[in-house]
Scaffold this motif. Structure first.
Motif, mmCIF file in Angstrom:
data_model
loop_
_atom_site.group_PDB
_atom_site.id
_atom_site.type_symbol
_atom_site.label_atom_id
_atom_site.label_comp_id
_atom_site.label_asym_id
_atom_site.label_seq_id
_atom_site.Cartn_x
_atom_site.Cartn_y
_atom_site.Cartn_z
ATOM 1 N N LYS B 47 116.357 115.846 36.811
ATOM 2 C CA LYS B 47 117.594 116.955 36.974
ATOM 3 C C LYS B 47 116.759 118.468 36.638
ATOM 4 O O LYS B 47 117.018 119.321 37.490
ATOM 5 C CB LYS B 47 118.719 116.566 36.090
ATOM 6 N N LEU B 48 115.974 118.440 35.732
ATOM 7 C CA LEU B 48 115.178 119.508 35.421
ATOM 8 C C LEU B 48 114.343 120.027 36.632
ATOM 9 O O LEU B 48 114.296 121.159 36.957
ATOM 10 C CB LEU B 48 114.387 119.476 34.251
ATOM 11 N N LEU B 49 113.306 118.832 36.985
ATOM 12 C CA LEU B 49 112.357 119.264 38.294
ATOM 13 C C LEU B 49 113.324 119.613 39.427
ATOM 14 O O LEU B 49 112.942 120.668 40.261
ATOM 15 C CB LEU B 49 111.573 117.992 38.533
ATOM 16 N N ASP B 50 114.433 119.017 39.839
ATOM 17 C CA ASP B 50 115.327 119.467 40.970
ATOM 18 C C ASP B 50 115.845 120.589 40.768
ATOM 19 O O ASP B 50 115.894 121.238 41.873
ATOM 20 C CB ASP B 50 116.151 118.364 41.081
ATOM 21 N N THR B 51 116.383 121.079 39.543
ATOM 22 C CA THR B 51 116.779 122.701 39.487
ATOM 23 C C THR B 51 115.634 123.679 39.517
ATOM 24 O O THR B 51 116.002 124.683 40.342
ATOM 25 C CB THR B 51 117.613 122.471 38.196
ATOM 26 N N PHE B 52 114.619 123.638 38.592
ATOM 27 C CA PHE B 52 113.775 124.529 38.762
ATOM 28 C C PHE B 52 112.463 124.264 39.280
ATOM 29 O O PHE B 52 111.520 125.105 39.080
ATOM 30 C CB PHE B 52 113.291 124.559 37.136
ATOM 31 N N GLY B 53 112.264 123.468 40.103
ATOM 32 C CA GLY B 53 111.198 123.063 41.014
ATOM 33 C C GLY B 53 109.953 122.599 39.933
ATOM 34 O O GLY B 53 109.848 122.188 38.844
ATOM 35 N N ASP B 54 108.633 122.717 40.371
ATOM 36 C CA ASP B 54 107.501 121.999 39.897
ATOM 37 C C ASP B 54 107.468 122.665 38.378
ATOM 38 O O ASP B 54 107.491 123.776 38.202
ATOM 39 C CB ASP B 54 106.189 122.147 40.256
ATOM 40 N N LEU B 55 107.324 121.953 37.210
ATOM 41 C CA LEU B 55 106.894 122.450 35.855
ATOM 42 C C LEU B 55 105.873 121.759 35.058
ATOM 43 O O LEU B 55 105.445 120.711 35.397
ATOM 44 C CB LEU B 55 108.326 121.873 35.066
ATOM 45 N N SER B 56 104.977 122.506 34.346
ATOM 46 C CA SER B 56 103.958 122.182 33.618
ATOM 47 C C SER B 56 104.550 120.944 32.757
ATOM 48 O O SER B 56 105.616 121.170 32.068
ATOM 49 C CB SER B 56 103.125 123.081 33.043
ATOM 50 N N LEU B 57 103.517 120.196 32.033
ATOM 51 C CA LEU B 57 104.089 119.211 31.165
ATOM 52 C C LEU B 57 104.611 119.915 29.808
ATOM 53 O O LEU B 57 105.635 119.261 29.234
ATOM 54 C CB LEU B 57 102.898 118.123 30.871
ATOM 55 N N SER B 58 103.969 120.921 29.684
ATOM 56 C CA SER B 58 104.408 121.525 28.311
ATOM 57 C C SER B 58 105.563 122.273 28.353
ATOM 58 O O SER B 58 106.447 122.218 27.506
ATOM 59 C CB SER B 58 103.323 122.770 27.947
ATOM 60 N N THR B 59 106.113 122.855 29.579
ATOM 61 C CA THR B 59 107.279 123.228 29.959
ATOM 62 C C THR B 59 108.324 122.329 29.804
ATOM 63 O O THR B 59 109.411 122.536 29.020
ATOM 64 C CB THR B 59 107.431 124.174 31.039
ATOM 65 N N LEU B 60 108.176 121.241 30.365
ATOM 66 C CA LEU B 60 109.149 120.088 30.420
ATOM 67 C C LEU B 60 109.308 119.490 28.808
ATOM 68 O O LEU B 60 110.444 119.411 28.346
ATOM 69 C CB LEU B 60 108.496 118.926 31.151
ATOM 70 N N SER B 61 108.241 119.534 28.074
ATOM 71 C CA SER B 61 108.186 119.149 26.877
ATOM 72 C C SER B 61 109.266 120.114 25.732
ATOM 73 O O SER B 61 110.216 119.651 25.340
ATOM 74 C CB SER B 61 107.108 119.046 26.123
ATOM 75 N N GLU B 62 109.082 121.298 26.129
ATOM 76 C CA GLU B 62 109.925 122.374 25.546
ATOM 77 C C GLU B 62 111.375 122.087 25.841
ATOM 78 O O GLU B 62 112.492 122.092 24.994
ATOM 79 C CB GLU B 62 109.460 123.801 25.806
ATOM 80 N N ARG B 63 111.635 122.091 27.234
ATOM 81 C CA ARG B 63 112.916 121.803 27.769
ATOM 82 C C ARG B 63 113.833 120.648 27.139
ATOM 83 O O ARG B 63 114.839 120.785 26.773
ATOM 84 C CB ARG B 63 112.927 121.680 29.219
ATOM 85 N N ILE B 64 112.875 119.568 27.003
ATOM 86 C CA ILE B 64 113.832 118.461 26.539
ATOM 87 C C ILE B 64 113.302 118.199 24.999
ATOM 88 O O ILE B 64 113.797 116.970 24.420
ATOM 89 C CB ILE B 64 113.331 117.089 27.225
ATOM 90 N N ARG B 65 113.031 118.979 24.395
ATOM 91 C CA ARG B 65 112.596 119.095 22.877
ATOM 92 C C ARG B 65 111.888 117.899 22.593
ATOM 93 O O ARG B 65 112.485 117.099 21.714
ATOM 94 C CB ARG B 65 114.074 119.245 22.062
ATOM 95 N N ALA B 66 110.697 117.530 23.118
ATOM 96 C CA ALA B 66 109.922 116.461 22.718
ATOM 97 C C ALA B 66 108.656 117.048 22.489
ATOM 98 O O ALA B 66 108.255 117.871 23.218
ATOM 99 C CB ALA B 66 110.157 115.324 23.807
ATOM 100 N N GLN B 67 107.839 116.329 22.050
ATOM 101 C CA GLN B 67 106.175 116.402 21.834
ATOM 102 C C GLN B 67 105.448 116.456 23.172
ATOM 103 O O GLN B 67 106.233 115.316 23.977
ATOM 104 C CB GLN B 67 105.464 115.626 20.731
#
Lengths: 158, 158
Positions: B47-67
């Motif tokens: 859902k995040l990638l579909d909404t915001f387009g390509d994301l770096s792994l770190s950005t993704l981590s922050e978004r889903i509150r995981a390491q």
DNA sequence: TCGAATTACTTCGCGTACGAAGTATTCGCA
DNA sequence: TGCGAATACTTCGTACGCGAAGTAATTCGA
């Protein structure tokens, strides 16, 4: 249900904040547990047993909102560490009671934090009105979630 | 901070309800994800990638509150399933962007639920006043948690 | 009363979830 | 300019966390 964009944004913000409060509280509990050589769930189990006395594995599962299979693993590791022991019920031999060892009980006394400690701490700084409002609104939400869950379960059984 | 027993009980009830809402929402999201062959976190990532387009792994981590280490595993499995692919940034070769494959994008379109869907659903049934109150109180709590966390970090560095 | 259904728990396989340590790359400043 | 610190990500070991399937004990109904 029609939603204006503004309402949608507010809703997102609430979800975001709720997730923040939950995950951050959990993280800090884990951190506190580490300082006494425990994990988060283990700290919770020790506190529960110290407060309520021996509990069956199922009761423990309900209390910490986990499946029996999860709790079996947690208790396995705690038993290995000599913190608790398993004791079969004599009245119903399917049931296993979990009991703190002296070592486990001592640890319970030494631990000052409670699960979700940070959240409790900041909650206690709210005014009485805010606390009441929060409780009222959360109860409302909980009741409606319960209703929806029941509906879906019924639908699933058809 | 002195607490009367009554206040303590109310506090426990709030914590209990918050945990209920969070865990139940998570459980139901997981259930919905299963129906399209995904796990809970995988649904969130798609859902995040579909909404915001390509994301770096770190950005993704922050978004889903995981390491990062957690997200590395999630992306490994999604890559294996042909849902996403890794693409090294050309401007900073340490960075890895995660991109939906056509298969992943199609799946995103087919999924109707959002993460924490149940919670969103019941939230949207609250009156405007209740919504505003809830947001106000949660913000207050969040701000205070942030403050405490910052304090402790500063104390830890000493 | 006896056998099918239910209940309590365990086992297994898989997917998070984290922290510590490791690798590659970039940054910052002496 | 070059080298130590910082950053982005991966790997590894351990602990949840769940659902499905399995075992042992109990309950319940014909």
């Amino acid at each position: 249900m029609l939603q204006e964009p503004e309402a949608k944004a507010e809703l997102d913000a609430i979800v975001e904040t709720l997730v923040y409060l939950y995950t951050e509280s959990r993280r800090l509990t884990k951190q506190a547990a580490r300082e006494v050589g425990l994990t988060g769930p283990q700290l919770t189990v020790i506190k529960l047993l110290d407060t309520f006395g021996d509990l069956s594995l199922s009761t423990l599962s309900e209390r910490i909102r986990a499946q029996n299979s999860t709790v079996t693993g947690i208790i396995d590791r705690m038993e290995r560490e000599g913190l608790v022991l398993r004791e079969r019920s004599t009245s119903d031999r399917r049931v296993v009671f979990i009991r703190l060892t002296p070592k486990g009980r001592q640890l319970a006394k030494d631990i000052v934090v409670e699960p979700m400690e940070i959240f409790r701490t900041v909650l206690s700084t709210l005014s009485r009105d805010d606390t009441r409002d929060l409780m009222r609104i959360l109860s409302k939400l909980q009741k409606r979630v319960r209703g929806l869950v029941k509906e879906r379960e019924a639908a699933g059984e058809r």
